[in-house]
Design a protein around this motif. Structure first.
Motif, PDB file in Angstrom:
ATOM      1  N   UNK A 136      33.012   1.560  62.353  1.00 60.39           N
ATOM      2  CA  UNK A 136      33.483   2.941  62.300  1.00 60.39           C
ATOM      3  C   UNK A 136      34.077   3.367  63.639  1.00 60.39           C
ATOM      4  N   UNK A 137      33.434   2.990  64.714  1.00 59.57           N
ATOM      5  CA  UNK A 137      33.920   3.352  66.041  1.00 59.57           C
ATOM      6  C   UNK A 137      35.248   2.669  66.364  1.00 59.57           C
ATOM      7  N   UNK A 138      35.441   1.451  65.876  1.00 66.32           N
ATOM      8  CA  UNK A 138      36.712   0.750  66.086  1.00 66.32           C
ATOM      9  C   UNK A 138      37.855   1.498  65.416  1.00 66.32           C
ATOM     10  N   UNK A 139      37.639   1.938  64.177  1.00 66.81           N
ATOM     11  CA  UNK A 139      38.666   2.712  63.480  1.00 66.81           C
ATOM     12  C   UNK A 139      38.921   4.038  64.206  1.00 66.81           C
ATOM     13  N   UNK A 140      37.864   4.650  64.700  1.00 68.99           N
ATOM     14  CA  UNK A 140      38.020   5.926  65.406  1.00 68.99           C
ATOM     15  C   UNK A 140      38.834   5.734  66.687  1.00 68.99           C
ATOM     16  N   UNK A 141      38.594   4.642  67.415  1.00 66.87           N
ATOM     17  CA  UNK A 141      39.380   4.362  68.624  1.00 66.87           C
ATOM     18  C   UNK A 141      40.858   4.210  68.275  1.00 66.87           C
ATOM     19  N   UNK A 142      41.156   3.517  67.196  1.00 69.28           N
ATOM     20  CA  UNK A 142      42.550   3.361  66.757  1.00 69.28           C
ATOM     21  C   UNK A 142      43.153   4.711  66.402  1.00 69.28           C
ATOM     22  N   UNK A 143      42.382   5.553  65.738  1.00 67.68           N
ATOM     23  CA  UNK A 143      42.881   6.877  65.364  1.00 67.68           C
ATOM     24  C   UNK A 143      43.110   7.772  66.575  1.00 67.68           C
ATOM     25  N   UNK A 144      42.350   7.581  67.617  1.00 70.78           N
ATOM     26  CA  UNK A 144      42.575   8.337  68.844  1.00 70.78           C
ATOM     27  C   UNK A 144      43.964   8.018  69.398  1.00 70.78           C
ATOM     28  N   UNK A 145      44.376   6.769  69.322  1.00 75.53           N
ATOM     29  CA  UNK A 145      45.712   6.373  69.761  1.00 75.53           C
ATOM     30  C   UNK A 145      46.773   7.004  68.864  1.00 75.53           C
ATOM     31  N   UNK A 146      46.538   6.967  67.551  1.00 72.52           N
ATOM     32  CA  UNK A 146      47.479   7.584  66.612  1.00 72.52           C
ATOM     33  C   UNK A 146      47.601   9.078  66.867  1.00 72.52           C
ATOM     34  N   UNK A 147      46.488   9.732  67.136  1.00 79.68           N
ATOM     35  CA  UNK A 147      46.480  11.168  67.383  1.00 79.68           C
ATOM     36  C   UNK A 147      47.274  11.487  68.645  1.00 79.68           C
ATOM     37  N   UNK A 148      47.104  10.680  69.664  1.00 83.34           N
ATOM     38  CA  UNK A 148      47.838  10.886  70.918  1.00 83.34           C
ATOM     39  C   UNK A 148      49.337  10.745  70.682  1.00 83.34           C
ATOM     40  N   UNK A 149      49.731   9.721  69.937  1.00 83.38           N
ATOM     41  CA  UNK A 149      51.151   9.508  69.629  1.00 83.38           C
ATOM     42  C   UNK A 149      51.704  10.653  68.788  1.00 83.38           C
TER      43      UNK A 149
ATOM     44  N   UNK B 258      43.481  19.271  61.490  1.00 79.64           N
ATOM     45  CA  UNK B 258      42.414  18.731  60.639  1.00 79.64           C
ATOM     46  C   UNK B 258      41.685  17.591  61.346  1.00 79.64           C
ATOM     47  N   UNK B 259      42.442  16.710  62.002  1.00 75.74           N
ATOM     48  CA  UNK B 259      41.817  15.598  62.705  1.00 75.74           C
ATOM     49  C   UNK B 259      40.928  16.113  63.837  1.00 75.74           C
ATOM     50  N   UNK B 260      41.423  17.088  64.582  1.00 75.71           N
ATOM     51  CA  UNK B 260      40.639  17.645  65.685  1.00 75.71           C
ATOM     52  C   UNK B 260      39.363  18.315  65.181  1.00 75.71           C
ATOM     53  N   UNK B 261      39.415  18.924  64.018  1.00 80.59           N
ATOM     54  CA  UNK B 261      38.219  19.547  63.447  1.00 80.59           C
ATOM     55  C   UNK B 261      37.149  18.495  63.166  1.00 80.59           C
ATOM     56  N   UNK B 262      37.561  17.334  62.679  1.00 77.87           N
ATOM     57  CA  UNK B 262      36.616  16.240  62.434  1.00 77.87           C
ATOM     58  C   UNK B 262      36.064  15.734  63.754  1.00 77.87           C
ATOM     59  N   UNK B 263      36.937  15.557  64.739  1.00 76.19           N
ATOM     60  CA  UNK B 263      36.543  14.977  66.023  1.00 76.19           C
ATOM     61  C   UNK B 263      35.710  15.921  66.888  1.00 76.19           C
ATOM     62  N   UNK B 264      35.594  17.178  66.488  1.00 78.41           N
ATOM     63  CA  UNK B 264      34.775  18.117  67.257  1.00 78.41           C
ATOM     64  C   UNK B 264      33.317  17.687  67.298  1.00 78.41           C
ATOM     65  N   UNK B 265      32.906  16.880  66.332  1.00 84.21           N
ATOM     66  CA  UNK B 265      31.534  16.366  66.265  1.00 84.21           C
ATOM     67  C   UNK B 265      31.599  14.837  66.362  1.00 84.21           C
ATOM     68  N   UNK B 266      30.995  14.229  67.390  1.00 90.29           N
ATOM     69  CA  UNK B 266      31.097  12.777  67.566  1.00 90.29           C
ATOM     70  C   UNK B 266      30.422  11.951  66.463  1.00 90.29           C
ATOM     71  N   UNK B 267      29.672  12.607  65.582  1.00 88.72           N
ATOM     72  CA  UNK B 267      29.020  11.888  64.489  1.00 88.72           C
ATOM     73  C   UNK B 267      29.792  11.997  63.178  1.00 88.72           C
ATOM     74  N   UNK B 268      30.935  12.682  63.208  1.00 84.46           N
ATOM     75  CA  UNK B 268      31.720  12.856  61.993  1.00 84.46           C
ATOM     76  C   UNK B 268      32.859  11.844  61.915  1.00 84.46           C
ATOM     77  N   UNK B 269      33.184  11.460  60.672  1.00 79.11           N
ATOM     78  CA  UNK B 269      34.260  10.515  60.412  1.00 79.11           C
ATOM     79  C   UNK B 269      35.059  10.994  59.213  1.00 79.11           C
ATOM     80  N   UNK B 270      36.346  10.648  59.203  1.00 82.84           N
ATOM     81  CA  UNK B 270      37.217  10.965  58.075  1.00 82.84           C
ATOM     82  C   UNK B 270      37.503   9.674  57.323  1.00 82.84           C
ATOM     83  N   UNK B 271      37.497   9.774  56.001  1.00 84.90           N
ATOM     84  CA  UNK B 271      37.737   8.576  55.204  1.00 84.90           C
ATOM     85  C   UNK B 271      38.323   8.932  53.856  1.00 84.90           C
TER      86      UNK B 271
END
Length: 111
Positions: free
Chosen positions: A12-25, A57-70
């Motif tokens: 899950x954390x690996x996917x989240x790290x990838x999404x952080x890059x996508x969010x930045x782009x 929407x992505x930032x709302x999910x990321x506001x909590x480090x225990x939340x994930x979108x799927x």
């Protein structure tokens, strides 16, 4: 702690790290309101499903480090359902796995 809990948190954390890059782009290209593709952050390391979210929407999910979108239906039975929409589901991890994913959060001071 079982290896499966550790592996699930790692996946899950690996996917989240990838999404952080996508969010930045998405931010660099000015995609504020437009839906942007993010990777499903489920436990399955072979999952290649995409979730379309606005940056808000992505930032709302990321506001909590225990939340994930799927993708809907990819959550595990022990995940707490936070939000369920037609295009995506937001879950929160609890227990040992919740602690592990919070520690591995790239936005955390510890990560």
């Amino acid at each position: 702690m079982s290896r499966s809990v550790e592996q699930a948190a790692k996946n899950e954390s690996t996917f989240r790290h990838a999404n952080e890059t996508l969010e930045k782009k998405a931010g660099e290209f000015g995609f504020d309101e437009e839906p942007t593709p993010y990777l499903c952050e489920c436990e399955d390391e072979r999952c290649t499903k995409l979730v379309l979210l606005s940056r808000e929407q992505y930032e709302a999910v990321r506001a909590n480090p225990k939340q994930f979108v799927m993708v809907p239906g990819h959550q595990e039975a022990d995940d707490a359902l936070v939000q369920e929409e037609a295009r995506f589901t937001v879950i929160e991890k609890g227990g040992q796995e919740g602690g592990l994913v919070a520690e591995q959060d790239p936005r955390s001071a510890k990560a």
